[in-house]
Enzyme design. Structure first.
Site, PDB file in Angstrom:
ATOM      1  N   LYS A 186      11.620  11.756  -3.986  1.00  0.00           N
ATOM      2  CA  LYS A 186      11.938  10.564  -3.187  1.00  0.00           C
ATOM      3  C   LYS A 186      11.137   9.417  -3.808  1.00  0.00           C
ATOM      4  CE  LYS A 186      11.312   7.904  -0.145  1.00  0.00           C
ATOM      5  NZ  LYS A 186      11.217   6.480  -0.490  1.00  0.00           N
ATOM      6  N   GLU A 262      -2.529  12.109  -2.607  1.00  0.00           N
ATOM      7  CA  GLU A 262      -3.275  11.088  -3.370  1.00  0.00           C
ATOM      8  C   GLU A 262      -3.052   9.785  -2.621  1.00  0.00           C
ATOM      9  OE1 GLU A 262      -5.163  11.965  -5.674  1.00  0.00           O
ATOM     10  OE2 GLU A 262      -4.329  13.815  -6.488  1.00  0.00           O
ATOM     11  N   CYS A 296      -4.212   2.296  -7.743  1.00  0.00           N
ATOM     12  CA  CYS A 296      -5.080   2.877  -6.702  1.00  0.00           C
ATOM     13  C   CYS A 296      -6.521   2.968  -7.169  1.00  0.00           C
ATOM     14  CB  CYS A 296      -4.560   4.253  -6.321  1.00  0.00           C
ATOM     15  SG  CYS A 296      -4.406   5.334  -7.752  1.00  0.00           S
ATOM     16  N   GLU A 395      -8.092  -1.828   1.974  1.00  0.00           N
ATOM     17  CA  GLU A 395      -7.410  -1.844   0.676  1.00  0.00           C
ATOM     18  C   GLU A 395      -6.420  -3.012   0.639  1.00  0.00           C
ATOM     19  OE1 GLU A 395      -4.416   1.201  -0.238  1.00  0.00           O
ATOM     20  OE2 GLU A 395      -5.317   1.400  -2.221  1.00  0.00           O
TER      21      GLU A 395
HETATM   22  P1  NAD Z   1       3.629   3.990   1.033  1.00  0.00           P
HETATM   23  O1  NAD Z   1       2.781   5.007   1.711  1.00  0.00           O
HETATM   24  O2  NAD Z   1       4.119   2.846   1.817  1.00  0.00           O
HETATM   25  O3  NAD Z   1       4.922   4.671   0.409  1.00  0.00           O
HETATM   26  C1  NAD Z   1       4.839   5.730  -0.513  1.00  0.00           C
HETATM   27  C2  NAD Z   1       6.102   6.550  -0.432  1.00  0.00           C
HETATM   28  O4  NAD Z   1       6.151   7.181   0.836  1.00  0.00           O
HETATM   29  C3  NAD Z   1       7.385   5.750  -0.562  1.00  0.00           C
HETATM   30  O5  NAD Z   1       8.312   6.492  -1.322  1.00  0.00           O
HETATM   31  C4  NAD Z   1       7.853   5.607   0.876  1.00  0.00           C
HETATM   32  O6  NAD Z   1       9.237   5.446   1.025  1.00  0.00           O
HETATM   33  C5  NAD Z   1       7.411   6.941   1.448  1.00  0.00           C
HETATM   34  N1  NAD Z   1       7.216   6.941   2.902  1.00  0.00           N
HETATM   35  C6  NAD Z   1       6.815   5.913   3.676  1.00  0.00           C
HETATM   36  N2  NAD Z   1       6.768   6.307   4.980  1.00  0.00           N
HETATM   37  C7  NAD Z   1       7.149   7.610   5.003  1.00  0.00           C
HETATM   38  C8  NAD Z   1       7.315   8.569   6.039  1.00  0.00           C
HETATM   39  N3  NAD Z   1       7.078   8.279   7.304  1.00  0.00           N
HETATM   40  N4  NAD Z   1       7.725   9.813   5.699  1.00  0.00           N
HETATM   41  C9  NAD Z   1       7.958  10.135   4.406  1.00  0.00           C
HETATM   42  N5  NAD Z   1       7.838   9.265   3.386  1.00  0.00           N
HETATM   43  C10 NAD Z   1       7.424   8.013   3.673  1.00  0.00           C
HETATM   44  O7  NAD Z   1       2.784   3.513  -0.224  1.00  0.00           O
HETATM   45  P2  NAD Z   1       3.157   2.375  -1.259  1.00  0.00           P
HETATM   46  O8  NAD Z   1       3.001   1.064  -0.583  1.00  0.00           O
HETATM   47  O9  NAD Z   1       4.451   2.720  -1.906  1.00  0.00           O
HETATM   48  O10 NAD Z   1       2.032   2.579  -2.359  1.00  0.00           O
HETATM   49  C11 NAD Z   1       0.777   1.963  -2.319  1.00  0.00           C
HETATM   50  C12 NAD Z   1      -0.274   2.948  -1.844  1.00  0.00           C
HETATM   51  O11 NAD Z   1      -0.301   4.091  -2.686  1.00  0.00           O
HETATM   52  C13 NAD Z   1      -1.677   2.360  -1.900  1.00  0.00           C
HETATM   53  O12 NAD Z   1      -2.368   2.727  -0.736  1.00  0.00           O
HETATM   54  C14 NAD Z   1      -2.289   3.057  -3.110  1.00  0.00           C
HETATM   55  O13 NAD Z   1      -3.692   3.151  -3.106  1.00  0.00           O
HETATM   56  C15 NAD Z   1      -1.642   4.404  -3.029  1.00  0.00           C
HETATM   57  N6  NAD Z   1      -1.693   5.092  -4.315  1.00  0.00           N
HETATM   58  C16 NAD Z   1      -2.570   6.127  -4.478  1.00  0.00           C
HETATM   59  C17 NAD Z   1      -2.671   6.776  -5.709  1.00  0.00           C
HETATM   60  C18 NAD Z   1      -3.623   7.913  -5.907  1.00  0.00           C
HETATM   61  O14 NAD Z   1      -3.520   8.591  -6.933  1.00  0.00           O
HETATM   62  N7  NAD Z   1      -4.543   8.167  -5.004  1.00  0.00           N
HETATM   63  C19 NAD Z   1      -1.867   6.348  -6.765  1.00  0.00           C
HETATM   64  C20 NAD Z   1      -1.000   5.271  -6.563  1.00  0.00           C
HETATM   65  C21 NAD Z   1      -0.911   4.646  -5.336  1.00  0.00           C
END
Ligand code: NAD
Length: 491
Positions: A186, A262, A296, A395
């Site tokens: 996804k 992550e 991140c 963040e």
């Molecule tokens: P997000 O959590 O909004 O979305 C991530 C994914 O989850 C998307 O595909 C989204 O559609 C899906 N999603 C959202 N709500 C959901 C639900 N209720 N059920 C299932 N899937 C759902 O994150 P984002 O805004 O896309 O990304 C930014 C975040 O990701 C930041 O917090 C960043 O720090 C983190 N991040 C962490 C790492 C790591 O390795 N720790 C790497 C990259 C990004």
């Protein structure tokens, strides 16, 4: 930063269909949503919007494929197929890099020198790792012998964020496939294009139908939640926001899925006076602003020992002002556009909050002159805030850093750890003993000394506290993507 490369101007955005059981398909009800280029704010394509039904079809295909040709394939053949995915990604590097930049707003030189080659390397790395993968064996005197066998977990849901779309997706998919699983991906709704092309690449590489499936859509009440709630999905590997992780954990609890997380970070960058300041500043420019600060691992809380605080700020501000913000396809550009209007509003909201909290903006904080369209923001340095401020605690995930002076080692460790995140940290010092001493006390899963973002894919990658659960990388990925069964034989 990296070598500048000319962008292929002929690459056009693509419309994105789901990829289920080896075929590109629209949503059953024909539903779509718009894909917007963050550098122009304009619609560049449409994306199929999946939900429960499409996820169900994808999971069914993945479950069937678990016991098909994929299961029967020898390890050697599987390694060859997985390596081939990496090869094709490299053959199509410029096209994929262009799509990644159109989707995310990141500079083309960055996607073509880091995102896409690293995505290919993820497949090469995990395919090669599989060759030397073993399990445990323990002999109990002359009574019995134990050995473990490894098998796939089953159907794994891979849910990804928008900041490093193909890189992070392949970081999950490569070990997932190497361990013999099948997958339903996804991709983030904001960045669907390279994931879409990956379906075709997998097919061209010889991945049997149904082994890799891609369903586009949103999170809540959409493809994301359908995947986390699906009873036939055995595990979920999720990268994204900490708040989303909490929701997914609750959904996955109903069917007790294995989870790998992550999540977010608010990473400290600790600079001692004895470090090489020029080296610190060059790397800190990257750790603060590369990929528009949308990594991140970015070090958004910068702590500088008071005796070099002024000197650091003078140089850091001057170098930051030189960073060119603009068209992702212009080779001069160092910083592209933020990923979406909503994210732009969120990041600039934090800049307004910083002013209300008493912060002083030394540079940035505004849309660059002449860039009226798209979601561009100048790299921003804020001082005058302390640990009680939301801008220091939360963040932001954009090109915004706070700089805070410190006096003692104990004090900076205490400040660095004063967060519910624990993803990464950088420590800058030429004192060997201090480097070890401080590193061991910082609560983070990934700690760099005198560097940032230097990655060996065999090492454990992941966060402590609310930055994650489990580790990815080398053996750690295989642990997540395999089930071990111990076999005890009485002698
Ligand atoms: P997000 O959590 O909004 O979305 C991530 C994914 O989850 C998307 O595909 C989204 O559609 C899906 N999603 C959202 N709500 C959901 C639900 N209720 N059920 C299932 N899937 C759902 O994150 P984002 O805004 O896309 O990304 C930014 C975040 O990701 C930041 O917090 C960043 O720090 C983190 N991040 C962490 C790492 C790591 O390795 N720790 C790497 C990259 C990004």
């Amino acid at each position: 930063m990296a070598i500048q490369q000319a962008a292929p101007t002929e690459v056009k955005a693509i419309d994105c269909l789901h990829y289920i059981d080896g075929k590109y398909v629209p949503s059953l009800d024909g539903k779509t949503f718009d894909n917007v280029n963050p550098a122009t704010g304009e619609k560049i394509g449409i994306v199929a919007e999946g939900g429960k039904q499409e996820v169900d079809l994808a999971v069914q295909a993945a479950r069937k494929a678990l016991n098909g040709p994929w299961k029967k394939m020898s390890a050697n053949d599987r390694i060859a197929v997985i390596r081939r995915i990496g090869d094709i990604i490299l053959e199509r590097k410029d096209e994929l890099a262009a799509l990644e930049s159109l989707d995310t707003g990141k500079p083309f030189w960055l996607s073509s020198s880091i995102d896409i080659p690293r995505s290919a390397y993820n497949f090469h790395f995990f395919a090669d790792y599989l060759r030397s993968l073993g399990t445990e064996a323990y002999q109990m005197d002359d009574v019995a012998i134990n050995y473990a066998i490894r098998r796939p977990v089953g159907v794994v849901g891979l849910i990804n964020p928008w900041n490093l779309p193909l890189l992070l997706l392949t970081w999950k998919l490569a070990p997932c496939l190497a361990a013999g699983n099948t997958a339903v991906l996804k991709p983030a709704e904001l960045t669907p294009m390279t994931a879409t092309v990956l379906g075709e690449i997998c097919s061209d590489a010889g991945v049997p139908d149904g082994v890799v499936n891609i369903v586009h859509g949103f999170g809540p009440n959409s493809a994301g939640s359908a995947l986390t709630e699906h009873p036939d999905v055995n595990a979920i590997s999720f990268t994204g926001e900490t708040t989303t992780g909490k929701i997914i954990m609750a959904a996955a609890a109903k069917t007790l899925k294995r989870l790998s997380y992550e999540l977010g970070g608010k990473n400290p960058n600790i600079i001692f006076a004895d470090s090489n300041l020029d080296e610190v500043i060059e790397t800190t420019l990257k750790s603060s602003f590369v990929n528009q600060g949308e990594v991140c691992l970015c070090g958004s809380r910068i702590y500088v020992e008071r005796s070099v605080y002024d000197q650091f700020l003078t140089k850091f501000v001057a170098r930051t002002k030189e960073l060119v913000v603009g068209d992702p396809f212009d080779p001069k550009t160092k910083i592209g556009a933020l990923v979406s209007e909503e994210h732009y509003e969120r990041v600039t909201g934090y800049i307004e909050l910083a002013k209300q909290e008493g912060g002083q903006i030394l540079t940035g904080g505004r849309r660059p002159e002449g860039l009226d369209k798209g979601f561009f923001l100048e790299p921003t340095i804020i001082v005058g805030l302390d640990r009680s401020c939301r801008v220091v605690k939360e963040e932001i995930f954009g090109p915004v850093v706070t700089v805070i002076p410190f006096d003692t080692e104990e004090e900076v460790i205490d400040q660095a750890n004063d967060t519910h995140y624990g993803l990464s940290a950088s420590i800058w010092t030429n004192d060997l003993r201090r480097a070890h001493r401080v590193a061991a006390q910082i609560e983070a899963g990934i700690i760099w000394v005198n560097t940032w973002f230097l990655r060996d894919l065999r090492t454990p990658f992941g966060g402590m506290k609310q930055s994650g659960i489990g580790r990815e990388g080398g053996m750690h990925s295989f642990e997540f993507y395999s089930e071990l069964s111990n076999i005890c034989i009485k002698l």
